[in-house]
Enzyme design. Structure first.
Site, PDB file in Angstrom:
ATOM      1  N   ASP A 201     -28.711  32.306 -18.849  1.00 50.14           N
ATOM      2  CA  ASP A 201     -26.980  32.297 -18.289  1.00 50.14           C
ATOM      3  C   ASP A 201     -25.272  32.321 -18.140  1.00 50.14           C
ATOM      4  O   ASP A 201     -25.690  31.213 -19.059  1.00 50.14           O
ATOM      5  CB  ASP A 201     -27.082  31.976 -17.140  1.00 50.14           C
ATOM      6  CG  ASP A 201     -26.442  32.511 -16.044  1.00 50.14           C
ATOM      7  OD1 ASP A 201     -26.198  33.988 -14.857  1.00 50.14           O
ATOM      8  OD2 ASP A 201     -25.422  31.538 -15.775  1.00 50.14           O
ATOM      9  N   GLU A 264     -26.618  36.041 -22.138  1.00 52.67           N
ATOM     10  CA  GLU A 264     -25.941  36.833 -21.206  1.00 52.67           C
ATOM     11  C   GLU A 264     -24.691  36.794 -21.339  1.00 52.67           C
ATOM     12  O   GLU A 264     -23.851  35.249 -21.231  1.00 52.67           O
ATOM     13  CB  GLU A 264     -25.922  36.503 -19.455  1.00 52.67           C
ATOM     14  CG  GLU A 264     -25.362  37.043 -18.928  1.00 52.67           C
ATOM     15  CD  GLU A 264     -24.751  36.831 -17.707  1.00 52.67           C
ATOM     16  OE1 GLU A 264     -24.499  37.434 -16.611  1.00 52.67           O
ATOM     17  OE2 GLU A 264     -24.523  35.873 -17.663  1.00 52.67           O
TER      18      GLU A 264
HETATM   19  C1  NOJ Z   1     -23.702  35.587 -14.238  1.00 53.69           C
HETATM   20  C2  NOJ Z   1     -24.846  35.673 -13.344  1.00 53.69           C
HETATM   21  O1  NOJ Z   1     -25.790  37.046 -13.408  1.00 53.69           O
HETATM   22  C3  NOJ Z   1     -24.171  35.526 -12.323  1.00 53.69           C
HETATM   23  O2  NOJ Z   1     -25.268  36.777 -10.748  1.00 53.69           O
HETATM   24  C4  NOJ Z   1     -23.828  34.136 -12.024  1.00 53.69           C
HETATM   25  O3  NOJ Z   1     -23.155  34.806 -10.290  1.00 53.69           O
HETATM   26  C5  NOJ Z   1     -22.713  33.747 -12.692  1.00 53.69           C
HETATM   27  N1  NOJ Z   1     -23.636  34.095 -14.503  1.00 53.69           N
HETATM   28  C6  NOJ Z   1     -22.900  32.275 -12.890  1.00 53.69           C
HETATM   29  O4  NOJ Z   1     -23.903  31.664 -12.816  1.00 53.69           O
END
Ligand code: NOJ
Ligand code: MG
Length: 531
Positions: A201, A264
């Site tokens: 993430d 991500e």
């Molecule tokens: C990206 C995640 O996909 C999202 O849902 C989240 O709110 C943020 N990162 C913070 O972790």
């Protein structure tokens, strides 16, 4: 010959666990629910399932605020439920990818509780603490992604802590080797249990400028835009130290056979490429989100594909995404008719595709009435259309009440069209979106050219995008009409059989030209010897 890693030819499917299947009537999906629905994934034909966070969490950001990385939140089940799910998935040939949230913990995580206890606490340096300015204002101008300053003052010790997201999501300080050690232990914990990989993430947020310098103003910001966009994130994302941290994660994965690490990062293509790491020692797949933001026009998509392919480091494997639990659904962005064309694009491009739950039945964004809003992003920054609840509504499985998702009251309402747009209804319709996804995945799997072959753009006209995939003697041409008007293309003469139309009927074979009906995509088998 070295064996080709499984994730190169794989199709990944993202489950948002709160909204996939509820097994106990509390209105929130859970692990036992996912286990009940594994056969849907088998029937769809995917290889791996990535499950968004299932760890203990106060759920301020619906699981992306983790208070214990090595356990399961009771809302989702138990560790035994997880082991059972993993076993059931593996028994069906499905791999399981978990979500790793390294940038921040919950403020309820014992590490943060210890860190905030005193300035001399052993874990003080696990988080990012700074003195406020002499006038009491935040240490600098850094803004939270979810609105407001990214610093929260903690009266107990008179310092502020940094949080890229909610106040309740304090950022870990990855410059601290103890943090890296503790977090890589988390990876080992799950790899030891048999998990096949991680989606990592918010990786671009992992490090911040060490000197805490202000972010510069965003020259494109105008009144009426979200206030946190006023500054560019020059000092708060994509900082140099991030690649060493990713390498540390990757080294853990590499100590186990066949694991995959997916990152991500919402970044421009040139900067995204660095996330493969020097000599490909970073992520196997840094998520490529550019289909989400690129204009749905042949020239723009052609430019994206060429730019992305050209930018890939030698030996790096591409990947493509149409949506996820954070972004407007593709069928809402480009319309239901074009969503079928998008499915063909996603599943015929070179690179690992990730499908977001519900895309395979053509789900649309569901407007959420104000009194039912859950997402803190919407609550903190109302009126900008940023809320993510509309893309997180429960999966409709059948025409039963609540789409068969829950016997209780669902945490978010089902889509208004759930009685007709659901898995059972579409499974019984040979022309449905679900039938199209199944056919596309079957075709991709049966074709080495589609799974692993090279890609070459053949044409981008005003209406259509055409490319070929080629491996050895096999050559496949994909022609996509991105408009609602019929069009024909001169490149057809050599393309013989139609392997698949997004209409799921049998169109006439191309003669002098490829004819595309409105909103139609075709996959064609072409003679290999054609230049
Ligand atoms: C990206 C995640 O996909 C999202 O849902 C989240 O709110 C943020 N990162 C913070 O972790
Ligand atoms: Mg439940």
């Amino acid at each position: 010959m070295t064996e080709i890693a499984w994730w190169r030819s794989a199709v990944i499917y993202q489950v948002y666990p709160r909204s996939f299947q509820d097994s106990d009537g509390d209105g929130v999906g859970d692990l036992a629910g996912i286990a009940q629905r594994l056969d849907h994934l088998v029937r769809l034909g995917v290889d791996a399932v990535w499950i968004s966070p299932i760890f203990p969490s106060p759920m301020r950001d619906f699981g992306y605020d983790v208070s214990d990385y090595c356990a399961i939140d009771p809302l989702f089940g138990t560790l035994a439920d997880f082991d059972a799910l993993l076993e059931a998935a593996h028994a069906r040939g499905l791999r399981v990818i978990l979500d790793f949230v390294p940038n921040h913990t919950s403020d309820q995580h014992p590490w943060f509780q210890e860190s905030r206890a005193s300035k001399s606490a052993p874990k003080r340096g696990w988080y990012v603490w700074r003195d406020p300015k002499p006038d009491g204002s935040p240490p600098n101008n850094w803004q939270s992604e979810f609105g407001g300053p990214a610093w929260t003052f903690d009266a107990a010790t008179g310092q502020s802590y940094y949080h890229a997201y909610l106040t309740e999501q304090p950022d870990l300080d990855w410059r601290n080797p103890e943090v890296e050690a503790a977090m890589t232990d988390v990876l080992r914990f799950w790899f030891d249990r048999g998990v096949d990989g991680f989606r990592v993430d918010a990786i671009h947020h992992l490090h911040e400028d060490e000197e805490g310098r202000d972010n510069p103003p965003n020259p494109d910001w105008r009144p009426g835009m979200p206030p946190n966009d006023r500054w560019l994130q020059t000092r708060t994302i994509d900082q140099p130290g991030v690649h060493a941290s990713i390498q540390a994660m990757r080294q853990i994965a590499d100590a186990y056979p066949d694991r995959v690490m997916i990152g991500e990062a919402y970044l421009p293509i040139d900067r995204l490429m660095a996330y493969y790491g020097a000599d490909l020692t970073g992520f196997h797949l840094p998520f490529n989100f550019h289909l989400i933001s690129t204009d749905w026009k042949p020239a723009a998509l052609a430019a994206l594909i060429e730019t992305y392919e050209a930018a890939l480091p030698a030996g790096a494997w591409p990947n493509w995404v149409l949506g996820n639990h954070d972004r407007s659904r593709v069928a809402s962005r480009i319309g239901p008719a074009q969503a079928r064309v998008a499915a063909m694009l996603l599943l015929t491009l070179r690179g690992t595709p990730t499908i977001y739950q519900g895309e395979e039945i053509g789900m649309l964004d569901t407007p959420i009435p104000p009194d039912l809003v859950q997402d803190p992003y919407e609550k903190n920054l109302p009126g900008f259309g940023l809320g993510r609840d509309p893309v997180r509504t429960p999966m409709p499985w059948s025409g039963e009440p609540n789409g068969g998702f829950t016997s209780g009251r669902p945490w978010l309402p089902l889509a208004a069209d759930a009685a007709t747009r659901n898995v059972a209804a579409e499974a019984g319709d040979p022309r449905s979106m679900l039938s199209l996804y199944r056919a596309l995945i079957r075709l991709r799997r049966a074709s080495a050219a589609l799974s692993l072959g090279d890609v070459r753009l053949l044409a981008a006209t005003g209406a259509a995008l055409v490319y070929e995939r080629r491996l050895g003697g096999e050559r496949v041409v994909v022609a996509l009409n991105l408009t609602g008007r019929a069009t024909s293309l001169p490149v057809g003469a050599s393309a013989c059989d139609v392997l698949l139309s997004t209409r799921l009927d049998d169109p006439a074979p191309p003669r002098a030209a490829i004819r595309l009906r409105a909103d139609e995509g075709l996959v064609l088998r072409a003679p290999a010897d054609h230049p």
